[in-house]
Scaffold this motif. Sequence first.
Motif, PDB file in Angstrom:
ATOM      1  N   GLN A  22       0.802  -1.373   0.205  1.00 30.57           N
ATOM      2  CA  GLN A  22       0.243   0.416   0.145  1.00 30.57           C
ATOM      3  C   GLN A  22       1.401   1.743  -0.321  1.00 30.57           C
ATOM      4  O   GLN A  22       0.736   2.480   0.940  1.00 30.57           O
ATOM      5  N   ILE A  23       1.799   1.259  -0.662  1.00 30.62           N
ATOM      6  CA  ILE A  23       2.778   2.414  -1.165  1.00 30.62           C
ATOM      7  C   ILE A  23       1.817   3.387  -2.131  1.00 30.62           C
ATOM      8  O   ILE A  23       1.271   3.468  -2.856  1.00 30.62           O
ATOM      9  N   PRO A  24       1.942   5.186  -0.617  1.00 29.61           N
ATOM     10  CA  PRO A  24       0.854   6.031  -1.876  1.00 29.61           C
ATOM     11  C   PRO A  24       1.975   6.259  -3.789  1.00 29.61           C
ATOM     12  O   PRO A  24       2.690   5.927  -3.122  1.00 29.61           O
ATOM     13  N   GLU A  25       0.799   6.133  -3.932  1.00 31.05           N
ATOM     14  CA  GLU A  25       1.378   6.552  -5.784  1.00 31.05           C
ATOM     15  C   GLU A  25       2.328   7.331  -5.909  1.00 31.05           C
ATOM     16  O   GLU A  25       2.886   7.448  -6.987  1.00 31.05           O
ATOM     17  N   ASN A  26       1.964   8.317  -4.865  1.00 33.70           N
ATOM     18  CA  ASN A  26       2.721   9.774  -5.217  1.00 33.70           C
ATOM     19  C   ASN A  26       4.381   9.238  -4.511  1.00 33.70           C
ATOM     20  O   ASN A  26       5.261   9.463  -5.243  1.00 33.70           O
ATOM     21  N   VAL A  27       4.272   8.361  -3.489  1.00 27.77           N
ATOM     22  CA  VAL A  27       6.098   8.329  -3.518  1.00 27.77           C
ATOM     23  C   VAL A  27       6.643   7.061  -3.851  1.00 27.77           C
ATOM     24  O   VAL A  27       7.258   7.734  -4.286  1.00 27.77           O
ATOM     25  N   GLN A  61      10.965   7.937  -9.973  1.00 30.33           N
ATOM     26  CA  GLN A  61      12.036   8.760 -10.976  1.00 30.33           C
ATOM     27  C   GLN A  61      13.699   9.186 -10.116  1.00 30.33           C
ATOM     28  O   GLN A  61      14.109   9.046 -10.672  1.00 30.33           O
ATOM     29  N   LEU A  62      13.616   8.870  -8.986  1.00 27.61           N
ATOM     30  CA  LEU A  62      14.569   9.051  -8.601  1.00 27.61           C
ATOM     31  C   LEU A  62      15.527   8.426  -8.854  1.00 27.61           C
ATOM     32  O   LEU A  62      16.790   7.856  -8.803  1.00 27.61           O
ATOM     33  N   SER A  63      15.214   7.187  -8.202  1.00 26.62           N
ATOM     34  CA  SER A  63      16.009   5.911  -9.421  1.00 26.62           C
ATOM     35  C   SER A  63      16.142   5.643 -10.570  1.00 26.62           C
ATOM     36  O   SER A  63      17.082   5.211 -10.952  1.00 26.62           O
ATOM     37  N   LYS A  64      15.327   6.306 -11.194  1.00 26.76           N
ATOM     38  CA  LYS A  64      16.248   5.957 -12.339  1.00 26.76           C
ATOM     39  C   LYS A  64      16.659   7.878 -12.425  1.00 26.76           C
ATOM     40  O   LYS A  64      17.725   7.667 -13.899  1.00 26.76           O
ATOM     41  N   GLU A  65      16.530   8.816 -12.197  1.00 29.74           N
ATOM     42  CA  GLU A  65      17.463   9.745 -12.581  1.00 29.74           C
ATOM     43  C   GLU A  65      19.005   9.269 -11.593  1.00 29.74           C
ATOM     44  O   GLU A  65      19.988   9.609 -12.086  1.00 29.74           O
ATOM     45  N   GLN A  66      19.419   8.567 -10.596  1.00 32.91           N
ATOM     46  CA  GLN A  66      20.216   8.267 -10.049  1.00 32.91           C
ATOM     47  C   GLN A  66      20.973   6.549 -10.643  1.00 32.91           C
ATOM     48  O   GLN A  66      21.714   6.125 -10.620  1.00 32.91           O
ATOM     49  N   LYS A 114      17.641  -0.557  -4.136  1.00 34.16           N
ATOM     50  CA  LYS A 114      19.151   0.225  -3.682  1.00 34.16           C
ATOM     51  C   LYS A 114      18.700   2.013  -3.487  1.00 34.16           C
ATOM     52  O   LYS A 114      19.322   2.577  -2.355  1.00 34.16           O
ATOM     53  N   THR A 115      17.544   2.530  -3.944  1.00 33.54           N
ATOM     54  CA  THR A 115      17.276   3.899  -3.827  1.00 33.54           C
ATOM     55  C   THR A 115      16.288   3.886  -2.758  1.00 33.54           C
ATOM     56  O   THR A 115      16.471   4.429  -1.337  1.00 33.54           O
ATOM     57  N   ILE A 116      16.279   2.865  -2.335  1.00 33.80           N
ATOM     58  CA  ILE A 116      14.715   2.767  -1.069  1.00 33.80           C
ATOM     59  C   ILE A 116      15.544   2.860   0.102  1.00 33.80           C
ATOM     60  O   ILE A 116      15.777   2.956   1.141  1.00 33.80           O
TER      61      ILE A 116
END
Length: 88
Positions: A8-13, A19-24, A30-32
Amino acid sequence: MSQITLRQIPENVDALIRQLSKEQKQSINKTIIELLEKALGVSQDSNKKRNLSQLAGTWSDRESEEFKKNTAQFDKIDWEIWENENLH
């Protein structure tokens, strides 16, 4: 290492993590983990400076010109006031 399942991870999170994972250019996992380490204050790289590159160049040409116009008065020197202040 142990595993944790999140539900139940909120869609915005979810969207921000992806997005952050893709940017990095790294996995979502690993991002989480990095986000959790930073939030808990146990980050491996606690001396790392914040990356402000996302803020660079965010003004439009119109906004930039408006800023320059509105701050131009700060470049002017009132020589009479300046000279009087320096006499004391």
